[in-house]
Write a protein that holds these residues in place. Structure first.
Motif, PDB file in Angstrom:
ATOM      1  N   ALA A   1       0.667  -1.269   0.056  1.00 42.46           N
ATOM      2  CA  ALA A   1      -0.002   0.156   0.449  1.00 42.46           C
ATOM      3  C   ALA A   1       0.626   1.182  -0.382  1.00 42.46           C
ATOM      4  N   ALA A   2       1.757   1.093   0.748  1.00 43.85           N
ATOM      5  CA  ALA A   2       2.829   3.002   0.925  1.00 43.85           C
ATOM      6  C   ALA A   2       3.934   2.752  -0.964  1.00 43.85           C
ATOM      7  N   THR A   3       4.343   1.560  -1.390  1.00 46.32           N
ATOM      8  CA  THR A   3       4.203   2.180  -2.456  1.00 46.32           C
ATOM      9  C   THR A   3       3.926   2.173  -3.528  1.00 46.32           C
ATOM     10  N   ALA A   4       1.890   1.570  -3.371  1.00 50.22           N
ATOM     11  CA  ALA A   4       1.065   2.644  -4.835  1.00 50.22           C
ATOM     12  C   ALA A   4       1.026   3.874  -3.511  1.00 50.22           C
ATOM     13  N   ILE A   5       0.635   3.944  -2.884  1.00 52.25           N
ATOM     14  CA  ILE A   5       1.202   5.855  -2.228  1.00 52.25           C
ATOM     15  C   ILE A   5       1.742   6.395  -3.047  1.00 52.25           C
ATOM     16  N   ALA A   6       2.975   5.855  -2.902  1.00 45.92           N
ATOM     17  CA  ALA A   6       4.189   6.914  -2.981  1.00 45.92           C
ATOM     18  C   ALA A   6       4.285   6.756  -5.053  1.00 45.92           C
ATOM     19  N   ALA A   7       3.839   6.017  -5.240  1.00 46.61           N
ATOM     20  CA  ALA A   7       3.884   6.237  -6.937  1.00 46.61           C
ATOM     21  C   ALA A   7       2.547   7.156  -7.044  1.00 46.61           C
TER      22      ALA A   7
ATOM     23  N   ASP B   1       1.291  10.763  -3.374  1.00 44.39           N
ATOM     24  CA  ASP B   1       2.332  10.978  -2.633  1.00 44.39           C
ATOM     25  C   ASP B   1       3.426  10.757  -2.837  1.00 44.39           C
ATOM     26  N   PRO B   2       4.580  11.282  -3.374  1.00 44.25           N
ATOM     27  CA  PRO B   2       5.531  10.972  -3.796  1.00 44.25           C
ATOM     28  C   PRO B   2       7.135  11.077  -2.489  1.00 44.25           C
ATOM     29  N   THR B   3       6.147  12.490  -1.672  1.00 44.08           N
ATOM     30  CA  THR B   3       6.985  13.046  -0.683  1.00 44.08           C
ATOM     31  C   THR B   3       6.623  11.555   0.142  1.00 44.08           C
ATOM     32  N   ILE B   4       6.163  10.634   0.552  1.00 46.27           N
ATOM     33  CA  ILE B   4       6.672   9.934   1.729  1.00 46.27           C
ATOM     34  C   ILE B   4       7.740   9.119   1.981  1.00 46.27           C
ATOM     35  N   GLN B   5       8.402   8.945   2.386  1.00 48.55           N
ATOM     36  CA  GLN B   5       9.389   7.763   2.601  1.00 48.55           C
ATOM     37  C   GLN B   5       8.864   6.748   3.121  1.00 48.55           C
ATOM     38  N   VAL B   6       8.673   5.257   2.081  1.00 44.95           N
ATOM     39  CA  VAL B   6       7.511   4.620   1.919  1.00 44.95           C
ATOM     40  C   VAL B   6       8.925   3.720   3.021  1.00 44.95           C
ATOM     41  N   PRO B   7       9.670   3.408   3.431  1.00 45.72           N
ATOM     42  CA  PRO B   7      10.654   2.217   4.592  1.00 45.72           C
ATOM     43  C   PRO B   7       9.638   2.360   6.334  1.00 45.72           C
ATOM     44  N   ILE B   8      10.166   4.547   5.882  1.00 46.11           N
ATOM     45  CA  ILE B   8       9.394   4.873   7.763  1.00 46.11           C
ATOM     46  C   ILE B   8       7.978   4.482   8.267  1.00 46.11           C
ATOM     47  N   VAL B   9       6.775   5.174   6.615  1.00 45.01           N
ATOM     48  CA  VAL B   9       5.805   4.312   6.738  1.00 45.01           C
ATOM     49  C   VAL B   9       5.102   2.824   6.965  1.00 45.01           C
ATOM     50  N   VAL B  10       6.105   2.118   5.886  1.00 47.12           N
ATOM     51  CA  VAL B  10       5.728   0.531   6.502  1.00 47.12           C
ATOM     52  C   VAL B  10       6.110   0.274   7.742  1.00 47.12           C
ATOM     53  N   LEU B  11       7.111   0.847   8.874  1.00 37.64           N
ATOM     54  CA  LEU B  11       7.236   0.721   9.849  1.00 37.64           C
ATOM     55  C   LEU B  11       6.258   1.316  11.114  1.00 37.64           C
TER      56      LEU B  11
ATOM     57  N   LEU C   1       8.766  -8.701   0.735  1.00 34.43           N
ATOM     58  CA  LEU C   1       8.341  -9.049  -0.035  1.00 34.43           C
ATOM     59  C   LEU C   1       6.701  -8.323  -0.896  1.00 34.43           C
ATOM     60  N   GLY C   2       6.980  -7.467   0.191  1.00 37.07           N
ATOM     61  CA  GLY C   2       5.389  -5.898  -0.120  1.00 37.07           C
ATOM     62  C   GLY C   2       5.795  -4.829  -1.076  1.00 37.07           C
ATOM     63  N   LEU C   3       7.268  -4.785  -0.690  1.00 35.53           N
ATOM     64  CA  LEU C   3       7.920  -3.637  -1.650  1.00 35.53           C
ATOM     65  C   LEU C   3       8.475  -4.169  -3.014  1.00 35.53           C
ATOM     66  N   ALA C   4       8.956  -5.731  -3.185  1.00 29.82           N
ATOM     67  CA  ALA C   4       8.962  -6.556  -3.920  1.00 29.82           C
ATOM     68  C   ALA C   4       7.568  -5.859  -5.157  1.00 29.82           C
ATOM     69  N   LEU C   5       7.221  -6.641  -4.043  1.00 29.57           N
ATOM     70  CA  LEU C   5       5.508  -6.222  -5.428  1.00 29.57           C
ATOM     71  C   LEU C   5       5.060  -5.650  -5.867  1.00 29.57           C
ATOM     72  N   GLY C   6       5.487  -4.131  -4.791  1.00 26.79           N
ATOM     73  CA  GLY C   6       4.874  -2.703  -5.402  1.00 26.79           C
ATOM     74  C   GLY C   6       5.709  -2.095  -6.074  1.00 26.79           C
ATOM     75  N   GLN C   7       6.810  -2.435  -6.028  1.00 27.11           N
ATOM     76  CA  GLN C   7       7.895  -1.514  -7.089  1.00 27.11           C
ATOM     77  C   GLN C   7       7.694  -2.225  -8.267  1.00 27.11           C
ATOM     78  N   LEU C   8       7.377  -4.430  -8.803  1.00 24.25           N
ATOM     79  CA  LEU C   8       7.720  -4.686  -9.446  1.00 24.25           C
ATOM     80  C   LEU C   8       5.377  -4.719 -10.175  1.00 24.25           C
ATOM     81  N   CYS C   9       4.695  -3.859  -9.651  1.00 22.39           N
ATOM     82  CA  CYS C   9       3.434  -3.413 -10.037  1.00 22.39           C
ATOM     83  C   CYS C   9       3.043  -2.097 -10.312  1.00 22.39           C
ATOM     84  N   PHE C  10       4.131  -1.252  -9.032  1.00 27.52           N
ATOM     85  CA  PHE C  10       3.248   0.455  -9.849  1.00 27.52           C
ATOM     86  C   PHE C  10       5.834   1.156 -10.407  1.00 27.52           C
ATOM     87  N   GLY C  11       6.248   0.410 -10.186  1.00 22.61           N
ATOM     88  CA  GLY C  11       7.167   1.283 -10.109  1.00 22.61           C
ATOM     89  C   GLY C  11       7.637   1.561  -9.652  1.00 22.61           C
TER      90      GLY C  11
END
Length: 408
Positions: free
Chosen positions: A182-188, A191-201, A248-258
């Motif tokens: 979800a965080a990867t999709a939001i960043a893509a 809202d590209p201003t979010i820090q995905v790892p911090i949001v996930v944690l 795994l979620g980050l890898a799938l997110g980058q695969l789907c959304f770049g």
């Protein structure tokens, strides 16, 4: 002592032990408490408590026959309200206000007591905890908003797990994977201003086992080697499951959304840390099912932990600042026990959670595996280890400075 009286006493002790374990009482506290109860009831007893197995050996003084009870249990979850009510039953028995038969019946009632807070309040508490932790990590307001929103999504999976055993067995990696996706999709897209790892944690902070790691080290320090080792290994496995799910979620997110291009924005102001402490501790009151009369005491514990650790950190460094914070929380918890006649852990656990470096352990795991840091922290592994040991030492010193009135 006749046979019927002995049977009633041993049943009460076994029931009490199972209940206190179910509510998340550490082994070193539970064994001491049960020994005190057995001594008061005038029977001999020995206990071996671990996160998954409870062993009771009970006998009548002067007789050779022993009663042994072994129970296979699951690790308990924190339920501070039920812990408080159970402690009141023991006090009532000790004062002669309640018979053992009445006490056992009351324990049975507490065992099936529903959550005192509605699902709506718990739902909001999960979101508040995620947003508050993002503030403590000095993220941006964008990160705080999205972390809180994804935390609400996480709670829906917690509700699903309550109805499905299959989901329960994979809950940690599942919520981490969904949060990262979800965080990867939001960043893509949003809202590209979010820090995905911090949001996930921040979104999965309720599952980070920093408290379990600290309790495990405390059990080892108290020479409860089996229970402490088991608790630490369980916490480490939870960390691995969370990290794998997030990876795994980050890898799938980058695969789907770049891969989104991060656009830096200012972080939250320094004063927001105090708002974060109030929000986090307030949400923990609901998540841990604490009683309303203890809520303000628990929130105050978080402020004391944060303020004392900051003050100690200025003069002694980050790790020893945690020692000062733990010492202050330990003394505060023992004062609470004397004033409210309730277990110190009801308030000290919230202060401990503010102090524990569970998030640093997760960040360190990420740095070790990927070679990338989620947050700029120097000497992360050394700091994490020193903070853990400082927390254990702080509570030990606090109990020496002001001995606890209760064993829980």
């Amino acid at each position: 002592m006749d046979s019927a009286s002995f049977i009633e006493k041993r049943r009460f002790i076994v029931k009490l032990g199972k209940m206190l374990h179910k509510f998340g009482t550490p082994a070193y506290r539970l064994e001491v408490h049960l020994l005190n109860v057995a001594e008061f009831l005038g029977i001999g007893a020995a206990f071996a408590i671990t996160p998954t197995v409870l062993t009771f050996v009970i006998w009548q003084p002067g007789e050779e026959n022993e009663y042994t009870h072994v129970a296979r249990v699951m690790p308990g979850e924190l339920d501070l309200g039920s812990l408080s009510r159970t402690d009141e039953i023991v006090d009532a028995v000790a004062n002669g206000d309640m018979t053992l038969e009445q006490a056992t019946a009351r324990l049975n009632e507490i065992a099936v007591m529903p959550n005192p807070y509605s699902r709506i309040f718990t739902f909001l508490a999960y979101g508040a905890a995620g947003g508050a932790f993002a503030m403590l990590m000095k993220a941006s307001w964008h990160d705080v908003f999205w972390a809180a929103l994804i935390s609400l999504l996480v709670y829906l999976f917690v509700l699903w797990a309550a109805k499905s055993r299959r989901v329960t067995n994979m809950l940690e990696p599942l919520v981490a994977m969904v949060s990262a996706f979800a965080a990867t999709a939001i960043a893509a897209y949003l809202d590209p201003t979010i820090q995905v790892p911090i949001v996930v944690l921040s979104a999965i902070i309720v599952f980070i086992p920093g408290l379990a790691l600290t309790l495990g080290l405390a059990e080892l320090a108290a020479r409860h080697l089996v229970s402490g080792t088991a608790r630490i290994m369980d916490a480490v496995m939870i960390l691995f499951k969370l990290y794998f799910g997030a990876y795994l979620g980050l890898a799938l997110g980058q695969l789907c959304f770049g891969e989104a291009v991060y656009q830096p924005v200012p972080s939250v102001p320094a004063w927001s840390a105090w708002l974060a402490i109030a929000t986090l501790c307030g949400s923990l009151v609901i998540v841990f099912r604490a009683r309303k009369k203890h809520a303000l005491w628990g929130i105050a514990s978080g402020f004391i932990a944060f303020a004392a650790s900051m003050f100690g950190g200025v003069y002694l460094g980050l790790a020893l600042g945690a020692f000062v914070g733990a010492f202050a929380v330990g003394v505060y918890g023992n004062i609470f026990t004397r004033l409210m006649n309730a277990p110190a852990s009801i308030v000290s656990l919230q202060g401990m959670i503010v102090l524990v470096p569970g998030s640093k352990t997760y960040i360190g795991l990420n740095s070790f595996i990927s070679g990338e840091q989620m947050a700029p922290v120097d000497q992360l592994g050394q700091q994490t280890f020193l903070i853990f040991m400082s927390l254990v030492a702080g509570f030990i010193f606090a109990n020496v400075a002001l001995p606890p009135k209760k064993s829980l």
